[in-house]
Design an enzyme around this catalytic site. Structure first.
Site, PDB file in Angstrom:
ATOM      1  N   PHE A 106      56.785  65.796  -2.836  1.00  0.00           N
ATOM      2  CA  PHE A 106      56.729  65.386  -1.438  1.00  0.00           C
ATOM      3  C   PHE A 106      55.648  64.340  -1.229  1.00  0.00           C
ATOM      4  O   PHE A 106      54.523  64.509  -1.692  1.00  0.00           O
ATOM      5  CB  PHE A 106      56.438  66.590  -0.529  1.00  0.00           C
ATOM      6  CG  PHE A 106      57.658  67.347  -0.120  1.00  0.00           C
ATOM      7  CD1 PHE A 106      58.185  67.201   1.150  1.00  0.00           C
ATOM      8  CD2 PHE A 106      58.278  68.199  -1.002  1.00  0.00           C
ATOM      9  CE1 PHE A 106      59.321  67.898   1.531  1.00  0.00           C
ATOM     10  CE2 PHE A 106      59.420  68.903  -0.633  1.00  0.00           C
ATOM     11  CZ  PHE A 106      59.937  68.749   0.635  1.00  0.00           C
ATOM     12  N   ASP A 107      55.996  63.265  -0.526  1.00  0.00           N
ATOM     13  CA  ASP A 107      54.987  62.310  -0.096  1.00  0.00           C
ATOM     14  C   ASP A 107      54.770  62.512   1.403  1.00  0.00           C
ATOM     15  O   ASP A 107      55.349  63.420   2.002  1.00  0.00           O
ATOM     16  CB  ASP A 107      55.409  60.873  -0.421  1.00  0.00           C
ATOM     17  CG  ASP A 107      56.696  60.436   0.249  1.00  0.00           C
ATOM     18  OD1 ASP A 107      57.095  61.042   1.284  1.00  0.00           O
ATOM     19  OD2 ASP A 107      57.317  59.474  -0.228  1.00  0.00           O
ATOM     20  N   SER A 108      53.939  61.692   2.010  1.00  0.00           N
ATOM     21  CA  SER A 108      53.602  61.909   3.425  1.00  0.00           C
ATOM     22  C   SER A 108      54.819  61.762   4.333  1.00  0.00           C
ATOM     23  O   SER A 108      54.958  62.505   5.309  1.00  0.00           O
ATOM     24  CB  SER A 108      52.485  60.966   3.863  1.00  0.00           C
ATOM     25  OG  SER A 108      52.866  59.625   3.684  1.00  0.00           O
TER      26      SER A 108
END
Length: 74
Positions: free
Chosen positions: A32-34
């Site tokens: 997961f990224d932002s």
């Protein structure tokens, strides 16, 4: 019940097997990224009917389960 539903949402979102998601699984482990995180939080708010705010201390599936549980009990 919260964990199971959250695990389903995460698995669908990332296209992985729900069995690969455990309470101790981190969002970094899931890739997961932002942007993914913001999208996920909006989905969780819709699904569980609680507001989950961005917090750098949220690192694992267990962290989110606890937040949702505490907000539903409030």
């Amino acid at each position: 019940m919260i964990f199971e539903k959250l695990a389903e949402i995460l698995a669908d979102y990332k296209g992985i097997d729900v069995a690969d998601i455990k309470m101790e699984t981190s969002f970094a482990d899931l890739g997961f990224d932002s942007l993914d995180t913001v999208d996920l939080l909006m989905s969780l708010e819709d699904e569980f009917g609680v507001e989950v705010e961005m917090d750098p201390n949220i690192k694992t599936v267990a962290d989110v389960v606890e937040i949702i549980k505490s907000k539903q009990e409030a």
